[in-house]
Write a protein that holds these residues in place. Structure first.
Motif: not given
Lengths: 46, 471
Positions: B233-235, B154, B249, B241-242, B245, B237-238, B271
């Motif tokens: 859930h997929r949103m 999760y 910075w 990660w964004s 990343f 996850i994105i 950034f």
């Protein structure tokens, strides 16, 4: 730009490429159910 | 049932100690806010603004914030992985070592031992304690995750792991120093490099201590409170990660208009603006999860805390990138606008999520119903009004301050002296102190409610699943 700034930007671009690959993988149609299953499983445990 | 072996006692202990340190943080915060309006309230050498202010920030971030991270992670990892903790003994050691570290920090800061690095003031022996503490915590969480029952993790587990790994890296790199005595060290970096590393650490402490773990809590406690899953859930996850990343910075946006290379400043600015996307990805996910459930804002006090919390997160993650733009930074940096921004996050976002998490956990860790929901509602309104009073008064003060600093006469001389700008701040600093008092009152109501719950709250069936652990 000196070598340090080129390396810095190169790493940044490399990470961007990795990120794009993650987006493609996460939103692939084949993985739709797999990508959403965890949100239902987390409600089960209580 | 599987949950018969879950260790909730350690969660209860961390919740208790976090609240104690949170009370210290707010109390000292109120004291220093009065010291700003009445310098006679400084009592040198120990009880001066210079020594109390880092105690306020460290008790808030590391005592209250990290304490709640320990409490909720140790709870969530067991529930999400559907297995007990990897080691109860490590968790118990972690509890007492955590308190020893916080006490050592407070004592040494009061005595004037400091590296002078903001949010990393503690001298090297305490850095060693922090590293031991974090490694113990990391081992226990990661080993528990490794033996989980469900293969798919999760989103909260992703944020937890990111926070654990990133904080370790950030802290060790920024702590690199050459000790010259037991309580004195010099940074391993010099000049602009030192500043750059310090703010790489400083801003990512915001990311990995005050953002990622609280998103883990939000994503866990919102669906648990509403009874419906998150929107996507997929949103999430994105967005995760964004955020991972981009965040690392952005630290140099604290160093705009300084000798740090221009391209690093520009990259940090870019950034920082891009960070709006992942931040608002989580905000939208939270709001969209409430589709058909908005009535719970009236009926479910937990939801009020969580939705106001994510709203403050959304506001802060819009305000932050705006401040990272060079032109706006030139106007607003070093003014009272900045602490108002920070407290929108700490008193609004972070603490709202902590309070909701504790209210959710109370029946499970005490085996009792909450003593009083009306008191929980009173707590909500007091901290909301206190926080808004605090932040709005200093936003106005910051704009006024910046305007006066930048005002020039036709011959190019400054219109106002620095002292004239200070005098104009007094009404707003009084309002800030008043807002802090309201917030403190809310915290006292909260503690009273929990105390009465522990003593007299109605027993519930859930207590059958709560097993006295070993902490």
């Amino acid at each position: 730009m000196d070598l340090a700034s080129i390396v810095y930007l190169g790493v940044t671009f490399g990470m961007f490429v990795i990120f794009v690959l993650i987006v493609i993988r996460t939103y692939s149609k084949k993985r739709k159910d797999e990508g959403e299953i965890a949100k239902y499983q987390m409600l089960d445990d209580d | 049932m599987e949950n018969q072996t879950y260790n909730y006692a350690i969660v209860r202990s961390f919740v208790t100690w976090s609240i104690i340190w949170g009370l210290v943080a707010v109390l000292v915060g109120v004291i220093v806010s009065f010291q700003m309006v009445d310098p006679d309230l400084n009592f040198p050498p120990y009880l001066t603004f210079g020594r109390l202010r880092p105690i306020h920030t460290n008790a808030g971030i590391y005592g209250w914030g990290i304490g709640m991270i320990f409490a909720t992670f140790l709870y969530m990892v067991q529930r999400l992985c559907k297995v007990p903790l990897w080691s109860d003994k490590l968790a118990k050691f972690q509890l007492w070592f955590f308190n020893a570290t916080i006490i050592a920090s407070a004592v040494t800061l009061l005595l004037g031992y400091t590296t002078s690095k903001e949010y990393h003031e503690m001298e090297w022996p305490i850095d060693v304690m922090v590293v031991i503490l974090w490694v113990v915590f990391a081992i226990n969480i990661i080993m528990t995750i490794l033996k989980r029952k469900d293969e798919q993790m999760y989103i909260s587990l992703w944020y937890m792991m990111a926070a654990i790994i990133a904080v370790a890296i950030l802290y060790i790199v920024n702590a690199a120093a050459v000790p010259v005595s037991l309580f004195k060290s010099y940074s391993a970096y010099a000049g602009t490099n030192d500043a750059n590393v310090e703010w790489w650490f400083g801003h990512n402490a915001v990311a990995m201590v005050l953002t990622a773990p609280f998103l883990a809590m939000f994503y866990y406690f919102l669906p648990k409170s509403t009874g419906v899953p998150i929107y996507s859930h997929r949103m999430s996850i994105i967005a995760f990660w964004s955020l991972i990343f981009m965040y690392l910075w952005t630290g140099a946006h604290h160093l705009l208009w300084t000798p740090v290379p221009d391209w690093i400043q520009t990259l940090a600015m870019g950034f920082s603006i891009m960070l709006i996307a992942p931040s608002w990805g989580s905000v939208f996910n939270g709001y969209l999860s409430m589709n058909g459930q908005w009535h719970q804002m009236r009926e479910n006090y937990l939801v009020k805390f969580l939705i106001l919390g994510i709203t403050f997160y959304g506001l802060q993650t819009l305000q932050g990138p705006m401040q990272a733009i060079r032109t706006f930074s030139a106007f607003i940096h070093y003014t009272d606008w900045v602490p108002a921004h920070i407290h929108l996050g700490t008193m609004g976002w972070v603490s709202m999520i902590c309070f909701a998490s504790i209210y959710y956990l109370v029946p499970r860790i005490y085996g009792r119903e909450l003593y009083s929901i009306p008191l929980a509602n009173l707590h909500f309104w007091l901290i909301l009004v206190g926080q808004l009073t605090w932040s709005i008064s200093l936003w106005i003060a910051g704009v006024l301050q910046a305007g006066m600093w930048n005002a020039m006469n036709s011959d190019g001389s400054l219109t106002y002296t620095f002292m004239e700008t200070m005098v104009e701040m007094y009404p707003y600093w009084w309002a800030r102190a008043f807002g802090g008092m309201i917030y403190l009152a809310g915290l006292i109501v909260f503690i009273y409610n929990l105390y009465k719950t522990a003593k007299k709250g109605g027993a519930i069936a859930a207590q059958a699943t709560v097993v006295e652990g070993r902490a």
